[in-house]
Design an enzyme around this catalytic site. Structure first.
Site, short mmCIF file in Angstrom:
data_model
loop_
_atom_site.label_atom_id
_atom_site.label_comp_id
_atom_site.label_asym_id
_atom_site.label_seq_id
_atom_site.Cartn_x
_atom_site.Cartn_y
_atom_site.Cartn_z
N ASN A 52 9.70 3.81 -5.95
CA ASN A 52 8.47 3.03 -5.95
C ASN A 52 8.04 2.89 -7.40
O ASN A 52 7.83 3.90 -8.08
CB ASN A 52 7.41 3.76 -5.12
CG ASN A 52 6.12 2.99 -4.99
OD1 ASN A 52 5.86 2.05 -5.73
ND2 ASN A 52 5.29 3.40 -4.06
N GLY A 157 0.09 0.08 -1.59
CA GLY A 157 1.52 -0.11 -1.86
C GLY A 157 2.33 1.12 -1.49
O GLY A 157 3.42 1.02 -0.94
N ASP A 158 1.79 2.30 -1.80
CA ASP A 158 2.47 3.54 -1.44
C ASP A 158 2.60 3.65 0.07
O ASP A 158 3.64 4.05 0.59
CB ASP A 158 1.72 4.76 -1.97
CG ASP A 158 1.70 4.82 -3.49
OD1 ASP A 158 2.52 4.12 -4.11
OD2 ASP A 158 0.88 5.56 -4.03
N ALA A 159 1.55 3.29 0.78
CA ALA A 159 1.58 3.35 2.25
C ALA A 159 2.60 2.36 2.79
O ALA A 159 3.34 2.66 3.72
CB ALA A 159 0.20 3.06 2.82
N GLY A 162 6.07 3.80 2.00
CA GLY A 162 6.37 5.07 2.66
C GLY A 162 6.52 4.94 4.12
O GLY A 162 7.13 5.67 4.82
#
Length: 162
Positions: A52, A157-159, A162
């Protein structure tokens, strides 16, 4: 937080190393050496490595590390601004059009050819761009979220990744 105490000695203990196969974490900012070690491990076991882009400032602060990490990365997530920041740091020939940046990233040198590299570029309400290292580019329309329905976009964005 806890990630700031993360280091290679902690990573290399038998107990902690045993969880690496299922790891999902953001170590680059606190321990680039650990990130590199995980890249090498994933490659040696023919496991897919997902990266990421994280945030724009990482492109400046960890340019050399990201260059190496990309060589191990099978799937790379990031938003348009993160990809642009990296393209600027790397002096890509074409850095105006996000699709050109994505195509350049997709063709970036890779340690293993077992897995195809896939680039995912998020662009807020604009179509999501997916680019494979064979040059295939696909855009996916993003579902519109009504004004007021989104409470907090922190780590969105991380969610998504992930």
């Amino acid at each position: 937080g806890a990630a700031s105490k993360f280091n290679s000695e902690f990573l290399e203990t038998r107990e902690n190393w045993s969880v690496i196969e299922n790891a999902t974490a953001h170590f680059l900012n606190v321990s680039p050496r650990c990130t590199m070690r995980i890249c090498e491990y994933a490659s040696s076991k023919n496991k897919k490595f997902i990266f990421n882009m994280g945030t724009e400032y990482l492109a400046k602060k960890f340019k050399k590390e990201i260059e190496i990490i990309l060589k191990y990365s099978d799937l790379i997530f990031g938003n348009e601004d993160e990809y642009r920041a990296f393209a600027n740091e790397m002096n890509f020939d074409k850095k105006e059009d996000i699709k050109d940046i994505g195509l350049e990233m997709a063709k970036y040198e890779k340690v293993s050819s077992l897995n195809q590299r896939v680039i995912v570029i998020t662009r807020d309400a604009l179509p999501l761009i997916v680019i494979k290292n064979d040059g295939q580019l696909i855009e996916y329309k993003v579902k519109e979220i009504p004004n007021g329905a989104l409470v907090d976009s922190s780590c969105a964005g991380d969610a998504f990744a992930g």
